[in-house]
Design a protein around this motif. Structure first.
Motif, short mmCIF file in Angstrom:
data_model
loop_
_atom_site.label_atom_id
_atom_site.label_comp_id
_atom_site.label_asym_id
_atom_site.label_seq_id
_atom_site.Cartn_x
_atom_site.Cartn_y
_atom_site.Cartn_z
N ILE A 170 0.87 -1.18 0.00
CA ILE A 170 0.00 0.00 0.00
C ILE A 170 0.91 1.22 0.00
CG2 ILE A 170 -1.75 1.29 1.31
CD1 ILE A 170 -1.92 -1.96 2.42
N ASP A 171 0.66 2.14 -0.91
CA ASP A 171 1.54 3.30 -1.01
C ASP A 171 1.13 4.37 0.00
OD1 ASP A 171 3.11 2.26 -3.10
OD2 ASP A 171 1.51 2.71 -4.53
N ASP A 172 2.14 4.97 0.62
CA ASP A 172 1.89 6.07 1.54
C ASP A 172 1.82 7.35 0.70
OD1 ASP A 172 1.63 7.66 3.78
OD2 ASP A 172 3.80 7.84 4.04
N ILE A 173 0.64 7.62 0.19
CA ILE A 173 0.49 8.73 -0.76
C ILE A 173 -0.74 9.55 -0.38
CG2 ILE A 173 -0.88 7.32 -2.41
CD1 ILE A 173 0.83 8.77 -4.63
N THR A 174 -0.66 10.85 -0.58
CA THR A 174 -1.80 11.71 -0.29
C THR A 174 -2.62 11.91 -1.56
OG1 THR A 174 -0.63 13.72 -0.89
CG2 THR A 174 -0.42 12.99 1.41
N VAL A 177 -7.02 0.20 -2.48
CA VAL A 177 -6.97 -0.97 -1.58
C VAL A 177 -7.76 -0.73 -0.29
CG1 VAL A 177 -5.42 -2.58 -0.41
CG2 VAL A 177 -4.65 -1.42 -2.49
N ASN A 178 -8.52 -1.74 0.10
CA ASN A 178 -9.16 -1.70 1.42
C ASN A 178 -8.93 -3.06 2.11
OD1 ASN A 178 -11.16 -3.57 0.62
ND2 ASN A 178 -12.50 -1.96 -0.13
N PRO A 179 -9.33 -3.21 3.37
CA PRO A 179 -9.04 -4.46 4.07
C PRO A 179 -9.58 -5.70 3.35
CG PRO A 179 -9.58 -2.79 5.67
CD PRO A 179 -9.85 -2.18 4.32
N GLU A 180 -10.72 -5.58 2.68
CA GLU A 180 -11.25 -6.74 1.95
C GLU A 180 -10.32 -7.17 0.84
OE1 GLU A 180 -15.46 -5.33 1.29
OE2 GLU A 180 -15.58 -7.46 0.77
N ALA A 191 -0.98 1.90 -5.47
CA ALA A 191 -1.94 1.19 -4.61
C ALA A 191 -2.30 2.16 -3.50
CB ALA A 191 -1.29 -0.08 -4.05
N VAL A 192 -3.43 2.86 -3.68
CA VAL A 192 -3.76 3.92 -2.71
C VAL A 192 -4.55 3.34 -1.54
CG1 VAL A 192 -3.70 5.72 -4.50
CG2 VAL A 192 -5.90 4.68 -3.90
N PRO A 193 -4.37 3.94 -0.34
CA PRO A 193 -5.05 3.41 0.86
C PRO A 193 -6.50 3.90 0.92
CG PRO A 193 -3.45 5.11 1.47
CD PRO A 193 -3.47 5.07 -0.02
N ASP A 194 -7.43 3.06 0.48
CA ASP A 194 -8.84 3.45 0.44
C ASP A 194 -9.52 3.21 1.78
OD1 ASP A 194 -11.73 2.80 0.22
OD2 ASP A 194 -11.48 3.34 -1.88
N GLU A 214 -2.54 9.47 4.81
CA GLU A 214 -3.87 9.94 4.42
C GLU A 214 -4.64 8.82 3.75
OE1 GLU A 214 -3.71 13.99 2.71
OE2 GLU A 214 -5.00 13.22 1.12
N ARG A 215 -5.96 8.89 3.86
CA ARG A 215 -6.82 7.94 3.17
C ARG A 215 -7.15 8.53 1.79
NH1 ARG A 215 -12.73 6.32 5.42
NH2 ARG A 215 -13.03 4.64 3.90
N VAL A 216 -7.05 7.72 0.77
CA VAL A 216 -7.39 8.18 -0.59
C VAL A 216 -8.50 7.26 -1.09
CG1 VAL A 216 -6.51 8.55 -2.93
CG2 VAL A 216 -5.02 8.98 -0.97
N THR A 217 -9.74 7.68 -0.96
CA THR A 217 -10.85 6.78 -1.31
C THR A 217 -11.20 6.89 -2.79
OG1 THR A 217 -12.61 8.39 -0.91
CG2 THR A 217 -11.85 7.11 1.00
#
Ligand code: UDP
Length: 257
Positions: free
Chosen positions: A18-22, A45-48, A69-72, A89-92
């Motif tokens: 998972i990329d640490d990206i804003t 990406v999300n936990p599922e 791979a953004v942290p959704d 940051e979360r990037v949904t």
């Protein structure tokens, strides 16, 4: 192939990158991707996703090879913090679709909305066009990831020449579909966005902002969409337990290298 702009630092949660990206950095990377003539893929990406990747090798490979791979999912932010390596940051998917529509109005980026139930992508497009006047939604199609529907989808994409295709077939189908077809369709950028069109079109209610901010979106979903209980179980306690145990190991390894 990953983008050639500065690579964002990555975290690994249960083997998934998972990329640490804003959000702002994501937009900057996208601008770069659209200028190099190659095909690109972003996964939200999300936990599922992480739990599916544990037993689905093809999906795991697609997540590993994505340009970004953004942290959704908020669960990923917790898991990264437990490891002592927070994500900023979360990037949904929903927020990204909105920012892309906004950027489209300025940069002329051509966006295609592919997926969701018939009529939903059209309604999502209308919402984006109303919120971001001048944004270029160049096509919408319910389509499906089934091979039988591929010719119709391919024809629609070829005719409208989008820069960005947002694909809402649900994970892992949407991400596998993009990975499989991006080269032959010459997709400049494909992004799997899950239930984004449903939210934009108002088909699914969006959790209030305050609940999202305190990480309880899953509880709102459990109440408003109880039929999703199995998925929520995977995304919250099952993921949470596995990620917590992994974080304990990571922290121990750091203390006793
Ligand atoms: N979907 C679709 N074709 C399919 C399966 C799913 O268009 O064959 C759509 C579905 O209508 C929904 C989206 O994919 O709009 C995925 O929604 P989901 O609730 O799985 O996404 P999440 O909420 O997890 O992001």
């Amino acid at each position: 192939m990953r983008a050639s702009t500065p690579t964002p630092p990555a975290r690994h949660i249960l083997g998934v990158r998972i990329d640490d990206i804003t959000m702002d950095e994501t937009l900057a990377q996208i601008q770069h991707m659209l200028s190099d003539g190659a095909t690109h893929q972003i996964v939200t990406v999300n936990p599922e996703f992480v739990m599916t990747a544990q037993h689905n090798a093809a999906f795991r490979a697609v997540l590993a090879q994505a340009d970004l791979a953004v942290p959704d999912g908020v669960g990923l932010l917790y898991a990264a913090r437990w490891q002592g390596q927070p994500l900023r940051e979360r990037v949904t998917g929903v927020a990204l679709a909105e920012r892309l529509a906004q950027a489209s109005a300025t940069h002329g980026w051509r966006i295609f909305l592919l997926g969701a139930a018939p009529g939903v992508a059209e309604r999502a497009a209308a919402v984006l066009q109303q919120r971001y006047p001048g944004c270029q939604i160049v096509g919408t199609l319910a389509g499906s990831p089934r091979a039988a529907d591929y010719p119709v989808v391919a024809a629609a994409l070829t005719a409208s020449q989008p820069d960005i295709v947002l694909v809402a077939y649900g994970a892992p189908a949407q991400d596998l579909w993009i990975a499989e077809h991006k080269a032959e369709l010459q997709l400049r950028l494909g992004i799997g966005v899950g239930g984004t069109f449903d939210y934009l079109a108002g088909v699914q209610p969006h959790a209030p902002r305050w609940l999202r901010q305190i990480g309880l979106e899953w509880l709102y979903r459990l109440i408003t969409q109880p039929q999703r209980w199995r998925r929520i179980l995977t995304a919250v306690p099952v993921f949470g337990w596995a990620a917590w145990r992994e974080a304990r190991k990571v922290r121990r390894a750091k203390r006793n290298p």
